[in-house]
Design a protein around this motif. Structure first.
Motif, mmCIF file in Angstrom:
data_model
loop_
_atom_site.group_PDB
_atom_site.id
_atom_site.type_symbol
_atom_site.label_atom_id
_atom_site.label_comp_id
_atom_site.label_asym_id
_atom_site.label_seq_id
_atom_site.Cartn_x
_atom_site.Cartn_y
_atom_site.Cartn_z
ATOM 1 N N ALA A 27 1.222 -0.589 0.127
ATOM 2 C CA ALA A 27 0.217 0.025 -0.280
ATOM 3 C C ALA A 27 0.967 1.192 -0.098
ATOM 4 N N ARG A 28 0.462 2.393 -0.792
ATOM 5 C CA ARG A 28 0.896 3.503 -0.902
ATOM 6 C C ARG A 28 1.007 4.449 0.203
ATOM 7 N N GLU A 29 -1.027 4.373 0.481
ATOM 8 C CA GLU A 29 -1.549 5.026 1.637
ATOM 9 C C GLU A 29 -2.687 4.538 2.190
ATOM 10 N N ILE A 30 -2.567 4.614 3.734
ATOM 11 C CA ILE A 30 -3.608 3.777 4.083
ATOM 12 C C ILE A 30 -5.095 4.990 4.748
ATOM 13 N N ALA A 31 -5.648 5.034 5.135
ATOM 14 C CA ALA A 31 -6.991 5.969 5.516
ATOM 15 C C ALA A 31 -7.704 4.739 6.209
ATOM 16 N N LEU A 32 -7.084 5.530 7.876
ATOM 17 C CA LEU A 32 -8.291 4.832 9.161
ATOM 18 C C LEU A 32 -10.150 5.529 9.024
ATOM 19 N N VAL A 33 -10.818 4.369 8.973
ATOM 20 C CA VAL A 33 -12.513 5.047 9.017
ATOM 21 C C VAL A 33 -13.017 4.504 9.636
ATOM 22 N N GLY A 34 -13.897 5.505 9.782
ATOM 23 C CA GLY A 34 -14.720 4.578 11.047
ATOM 24 C C GLY A 34 -15.733 5.581 11.111
ATOM 25 N N ASP A 35 -16.983 4.766 12.650
ATOM 26 C CA ASP A 35 -17.857 5.824 13.098
ATOM 27 C C ASP A 35 -17.323 7.181 13.469
ATOM 28 N N PHE A 36 -16.538 7.319 14.518
ATOM 29 C CA PHE A 36 -15.475 8.016 14.475
ATOM 30 C C PHE A 36 -15.035 9.729 14.123
ATOM 31 N N ASN A 37 -15.318 9.296 12.730
ATOM 32 C CA ASN A 37 -14.585 10.197 11.644
ATOM 33 C C ASN A 37 -16.171 9.841 10.311
ATOM 34 N N ASP A 38 -17.137 9.627 10.743
ATOM 35 C CA ASP A 38 -18.504 9.707 10.221
ATOM 36 C C ASP A 38 -18.303 8.893 8.495
ATOM 37 N N TRP A 39 -17.324 7.835 8.731
ATOM 38 C CA TRP A 39 -16.415 7.035 8.011
ATOM 39 C C TRP A 39 -16.133 8.479 5.889
ATOM 40 N N ASN A 40 -15.616 9.116 6.708
ATOM 41 C CA ASN A 40 -14.839 10.193 5.460
ATOM 42 C C ASN A 40 -13.181 9.587 5.767
ATOM 43 N N VAL A 41 -13.803 8.771 3.997
ATOM 44 C CA VAL A 41 -12.808 8.246 3.334
ATOM 45 C C VAL A 41 -11.136 9.487 3.902
ATOM 46 N N GLN A 42 -11.586 10.626 3.517
ATOM 47 C CA GLN A 42 -10.325 11.640 3.868
ATOM 48 C C GLN A 42 -9.907 12.449 5.470
ATOM 49 N N THR A 89 -20.675 -7.799 11.857
ATOM 50 C CA THR A 89 -21.000 -7.275 10.601
ATOM 51 C C THR A 89 -21.802 -6.570 10.130
ATOM 52 N N ASN A 90 -20.696 -5.568 8.980
ATOM 53 C CA ASN A 90 -21.259 -4.098 8.478
ATOM 54 C C ASN A 90 -22.800 -4.561 7.498
ATOM 55 N N GLY A 91 -22.895 -4.766 7.270
ATOM 56 C CA GLY A 91 -24.130 -5.113 5.991
ATOM 57 C C GLY A 91 -23.785 -4.766 4.666
ATOM 58 N N VAL A 92 -22.743 -4.671 4.224
ATOM 59 C CA VAL A 92 -22.451 -3.729 3.203
ATOM 60 C C VAL A 92 -21.450 -5.456 2.706
ATOM 61 N N ALA A 93 -20.005 -5.479 3.271
ATOM 62 C CA ALA A 93 -19.133 -5.535 2.584
ATOM 63 C C ALA A 93 -18.445 -7.001 3.913
ATOM 64 N N GLY A 94 -19.050 -7.902 4.892
ATOM 65 C CA GLY A 94 -18.458 -7.882 5.011
ATOM 66 C C GLY A 94 -18.255 -7.342 6.765
ATOM 67 N N GLU A 95 -17.049 -7.222 7.576
ATOM 68 C CA GLU A 95 -17.496 -7.131 8.752
ATOM 69 C C GLU A 95 -16.605 -5.615 9.172
ATOM 70 N N ASN A 96 -16.848 -5.190 10.650
ATOM 71 C CA ASN A 96 -15.914 -3.610 10.890
ATOM 72 C C ASN A 96 -15.406 -4.353 12.136
ATOM 73 N N GLY A 97 -14.605 -3.602 12.448
ATOM 74 C CA GLY A 97 -13.650 -4.042 13.747
ATOM 75 C C GLY A 97 -14.250 -2.839 14.791
#
Length: 101
Positions: A27-42, A89-97
């Motif tokens: 990976a060249r870049e990795i983003a942490l995405v979750g409910d703490f940042n409203d699932w904002n990928v940036q 289970t996230n209801g979309v594609a798999g699981e969330n940590g």
């Protein structure tokens, strides 16, 4: 990998999110995405370290007992932290940590 440090001065916990060189793959870049940042990928890009690992630190409110999250590799590939406190289970594609505070 998750590392937690509870603050003595206020109801918060500093959580270090770290991805090993092996788990980061190429990976060249990795983003942490979750409910703490409203699932904002940036909102929460992780810092690439010279040893090939990625890391970031968040201060999470202890008023909420758990937070859901995932990692987004290079803007296109979702991955879990396989050392998370749990999974849902996230209801979309798999699981969330889950990180429990």
């Amino acid at each position: 990998m998750l590392k937690k440090q509870y603050l003595k001065t206020r109801p918060a916990c500093k959580v270090t999110f770290r991805i090993s060189k092996h788990a980061a793959k190429s990976a060249r870049e990795i983003a942490l995405v979750g409910d703490f940042n409203d699932w904002n990928v940036q909102a929460t890009p992780m810092t690439a370290l010279k040893n090939g690992e990625f890391t970031t630190v968040l201060e999470l409110d202890t008023g909420k007992s758990e937070y859901q999250f995932r990692y987004l590799y290079d803007g296109s590939y979702w991955e879990n932290d396989w050392e998370a406190d749990g999974y849902v289970t996230n209801g979309v594609a798999g699981e969330n940590g889950i990180v429990r505070i």
